[in-house]
Design a protein around this motif. Structure first.
Motif, PDB file in Angstrom:
ATOM      1  N   HIS A 205       4.350   1.206  14.333  1.00 46.73           N
ATOM      2  CA  HIS A 205       4.533   2.553  13.792  1.00 46.73           C
ATOM      3  C   HIS A 205       5.723   3.250  14.445  1.00 46.73           C
ATOM      4  N   GLY A 206       6.578   3.849  13.616  1.00 51.45           N
ATOM      5  CA  GLY A 206       7.738   4.530  14.174  1.00 51.45           C
ATOM      6  C   GLY A 206       8.530   5.283  13.127  1.00 51.45           C
ATOM      7  N   GLU A 207       9.735   5.680  13.505  1.00 57.85           N
ATOM      8  CA  GLU A 207      10.641   6.435  12.649  1.00 57.85           C
ATOM      9  C   GLU A 207      11.818   5.561  12.238  1.00 57.85           C
ATOM     10  N   VAL A 208      12.105   5.534  10.961  1.00 55.21           N
ATOM     11  CA  VAL A 208      13.204   4.735  10.438  1.00 55.21           C
ATOM     12  C   VAL A 208      14.538   5.335  10.897  1.00 55.21           C
ATOM     13  N   VAL A 209      15.431   4.476  11.395  1.00 48.07           N
ATOM     14  CA  VAL A 209      16.805   4.866  11.721  1.00 48.07           C
ATOM     15  C   VAL A 209      17.727   3.883  10.996  1.00 48.07           C
ATOM     16  N   PRO A 210      18.243   4.252   9.822  1.00 44.00           N
ATOM     17  CA  PRO A 210      19.061   3.319   9.039  1.00 44.00           C
ATOM     18  C   PRO A 210      20.442   3.129   9.637  1.00 44.00           C
ATOM     19  N   ASP A 211      21.146   2.129   9.130  1.00 43.89           N
ATOM     20  CA  ASP A 211      22.509   1.838   9.569  1.00 43.89           C
ATOM     21  C   ASP A 211      23.470   2.772   8.814  1.00 43.89           C
ATOM     22  N   LEU A 215      24.953   2.871   4.707  1.00 44.00           N
ATOM     23  CA  LEU A 215      24.784   3.999   3.800  1.00 44.00           C
ATOM     24  C   LEU A 215      26.133   4.531   3.327  1.00 44.00           C
ATOM     25  N   ALA A 216      27.124   4.551   4.232  1.00 39.49           N
ATOM     26  CA  ALA A 216      28.462   5.005   3.840  1.00 39.49           C
ATOM     27  C   ALA A 216      29.074   4.058   2.813  1.00 39.49           C
ATOM     28  N   ALA A 217      28.826   2.768   2.973  1.00 37.89           N
ATOM     29  CA  ALA A 217      29.368   1.787   2.024  1.00 37.89           C
ATOM     30  C   ALA A 217      28.725   1.927   0.646  1.00 37.89           C
ATOM     31  N   GLY A 384      -0.877  12.745 -10.450  1.00 33.45           N
ATOM     32  CA  GLY A 384      -0.088  11.909  -9.565  1.00 33.45           C
ATOM     33  C   GLY A 384       1.277  11.561 -10.118  1.00 33.45           C
ATOM     34  N   ILE A 385       2.136  11.131  -9.198  1.00 37.26           N
ATOM     35  CA  ILE A 385       3.406  10.490  -9.522  1.00 37.26           C
ATOM     36  C   ILE A 385       3.495   9.235  -8.668  1.00 37.26           C
ATOM     37  N   SER A 386       4.320   8.303  -9.092  1.00 35.43           N
ATOM     38  CA  SER A 386       4.444   7.069  -8.317  1.00 35.43           C
ATOM     39  C   SER A 386       5.652   7.081  -7.387  1.00 35.43           C
ATOM     40  N   ARG A 387       6.786   7.644  -7.833  1.00 34.55           N
ATOM     41  CA  ARG A 387       7.984   7.652  -6.996  1.00 34.55           C
ATOM     42  C   ARG A 387       8.782   8.932  -7.232  1.00 34.55           C
ATOM     43  N   LEU A 388       9.435   9.387  -6.164  1.00 35.48           N
ATOM     44  CA  LEU A 388      10.446  10.435  -6.239  1.00 35.48           C
ATOM     45  C   LEU A 388      11.728   9.873  -5.656  1.00 35.48           C
ATOM     46  N   ARG A 389      12.842  10.005  -6.371  1.00 34.78           N
ATOM     47  CA  ARG A 389      14.150   9.576  -5.882  1.00 34.78           C
ATOM     48  C   ARG A 389      15.095  10.776  -5.904  1.00 34.78           C
ATOM     49  N   LEU A 390      15.782  11.001  -4.801  1.00 34.33           N
ATOM     50  CA  LEU A 390      16.770  12.073  -4.695  1.00 34.33           C
ATOM     51  C   LEU A 390      18.107  11.436  -4.329  1.00 34.33           C
ATOM     52  N   PHE A 391      19.056  11.450  -5.252  1.00 37.39           N
ATOM     53  CA  PHE A 391      20.317  10.754  -5.057  1.00 37.39           C
ATOM     54  C   PHE A 391      21.402  11.720  -4.592  1.00 37.39           C
ATOM     55  N   GLY A 392      22.187  11.270  -3.616  1.00 31.52           N
ATOM     56  CA  GLY A 392      23.266  12.096  -3.102  1.00 31.52           C
ATOM     57  C   GLY A 392      24.018  11.393  -1.993  1.00 31.52           C
ATOM     58  N   THR A 393      24.753  12.160  -1.218  1.00 32.10           N
ATOM     59  CA  THR A 393      25.519  11.645  -0.080  1.00 32.10           C
ATOM     60  C   THR A 393      25.290  12.552   1.116  1.00 32.10           C
ATOM     61  N   LEU A 394      25.426  12.003   2.315  1.00 31.70           N
ATOM     62  CA  LEU A 394      25.263  12.803   3.521  1.00 31.70           C
ATOM     63  C   LEU A 394      26.442  13.755   3.690  1.00 31.70           C
ATOM     64  N   THR A 395      26.168  14.930   4.201  1.00 31.94           N
ATOM     65  CA  THR A 395      27.246  15.835   4.588  1.00 31.94           C
ATOM     66  C   THR A 395      27.906  15.293   5.855  1.00 31.94           C
TER      67      THR A 395
END
Length: 411
Positions: A205-211, A215-217, A384-395
């Motif tokens: 169990h933990g917190e995700v830290v992506p690469d 993500l930039a690519a 209910g809903i099955s998935r939520l997706r929010l598309f964008g880019t990091l500031t």
């Protein structure tokens, strides 16, 4: 480490009583483990896998990461003996008749690739149904290796492993829990059991830290996805299935692979609040009701909140970190009734209340980009809903904070 920095394990020792019939979990030993509110980084649905093990004679290593509790069928036997839902190795016999039994340091091991690399808050080594054939002790180590290393590369002499759980005695038919103090990012763990035996499940169990480079690519990506570091902070209801399912990878394949609430008998509505991977600029969203046919939400709206510099990952809660409210504390009709409205910036509605269709993926392009650190999904009146997706880019500031978390030193 000081005692404060090195939390004690939640320990059970010794063998459990032989199975006597009835519910096999009736005497399963477990504790309330606070770190289990965090995401299971070793969830197969995130891409985790047991990449190698030195022995799996009685039961295969892959069982360690199967979602859900281990099953037990008393009369299920195969050519090698009792069929067990876990990882079980053969008995070690020692070097000779004059010295039977394993030596002190003999052990079996399994290498696990985390589905989502991140900071580990706790580990559960569950020996469910292994009552007299469980290991005497276990240990857990972790490492951070980029890319997709082979088992041989992970076991190379130059790979540095960090002890998360020192060799510790465990009990049979028990969820043995261990809190972890190290706050560095890891990609793989190694489970050792001394000297041999069976383990049903491993949860990390933990917190995700992506690469951040990946993500930039990608350019634009789903900034609330669990695999990218998004997480659920709170929800009005968890009766049938957890809200964290809404940000899992892929489309839902079954009704219980989404989020479904109990039926409301009042004038309120249900909701989930999310923390994004980092501060981001949103341009589009999806709401999927796949596999929810007679129980999909009727309408939904989405709002975004921008806490600016509060997006620092140091204080993130884990997925499903909030606690469910009982009926009397569920959200009302207005945003002001939602706990998220009491702190941080104001909520800004980016998708007004919109009719949903059952078993359908709904796509919406936003008329203008919206910057935020948090999102809220409101569903009306329930369902209910099955998935939520929010598309964008990091500031720029969000990307900088993510790079800082990813580059935390491993010395």
């Amino acid at each position: 480490m000081t005692a404060q920095q090195d939390p004690p394990p939640y320990r059970f020792t010794g063998a459990a009583a032989p199975y006597a019939g009835g519910d096999p979990y009736a005497d399963h030993r477990a504790a309330d483990l606070p770190f289990t509110r965090y995401t299971d980084l070793a969830d197969r649905r995130l891409g985790a896998g047991v990449v190698a093990a030195n022995d799996e004679f009685f039961a295969p290593r892959e069982n360690l990461l199967v979602p859900g509790p281990a099953e037990f069928h008393p009369g299920d036997f195969g050519h090698k003996g009792k069929v067990m839902d876990g990882w079980e190795t053969r008995r070690r016999r020692g070097a000779s008749a004059g010295r039977p039994g394993p030596e002190e340091d003999e052990h079996d091991w399994a290498l696990v690739r985390l589905g989502a690399p991140g900071v580990i808050h706790g580990v559960v080594v569950d020996t469910a149904h292994f009552r007299g054939n469980h290991p005497r002790a276990v240990s857990v180590e972790a490492t951070a290796v980029p890319g997709s290393p082979s088992p041989g590369e992970l076991l190379a002499a130059d790979v540095r492993w960090t002890a998360l759980v020192p060799r510790t005695e465990v009990g049979g038919h028990a969820a043995n829990g261990f809190a972890v103090a190290d706050r560095r990012r890891f990609t793989h763990v190694r489970l050792r059991q001394y000297p041999d035996g069976g383990i049903a499940r491993l949860r990390v169990h933990g917190e995700v830290v992506p690469d951040p480079a990946w993500l930039a690519a990608l350019g634009g990506f789903d900034v609330v996805a669990l695999e990218h570091g998004g997480r659920v902070e709170d929800a009005s209801d968890r009766f049938y299935s957890p809200p964290g399912n809404t940000i899992m990878p892929g489309r839902s394949r079954r009704m219980d692979d989404g989020w479904e609430t109990r039926r409301r008998r009042d004038r309120g509505h249900d909701w989930i609040t999310y923390r994004l991977a980092e501060r981001a600029r949103l341009t589009a969203l999806e709401i999927d009701t796949a596999c929810l046919k007679g129980n999909a939400a009727g309408w939904a709206s989405v709002s975004v909140r921008d806490d600016g510099d509060a997006g620092d990952g140091g204080g993130h809660q884990g997925e499903d970190g909030g606690h469910a409210r009982e009926d009397g504390g569920r959200a009302g009709e207005g945003a002001g009734d939602h706990p998220g409205a009491r702190s941080g910036g104001a909520w800004r509605e980016v998708l007004p209340r919109t009719r949903l269709q059952p078993d359908t993926n709904h796509r919406f392009a936003l008329p203008a980009a919206v910057v935020g650190t948090h999102a809220r999904l409101d569903v009306y009146p329930d369902g209910g809903i099955s998935r939520l997706r929010l598309f964008g880019t990091l500031t720029d500031d969000g990307a900088a904070r993510l790079r800082a978390r990813h580059q935390r030193p491993h010395g």
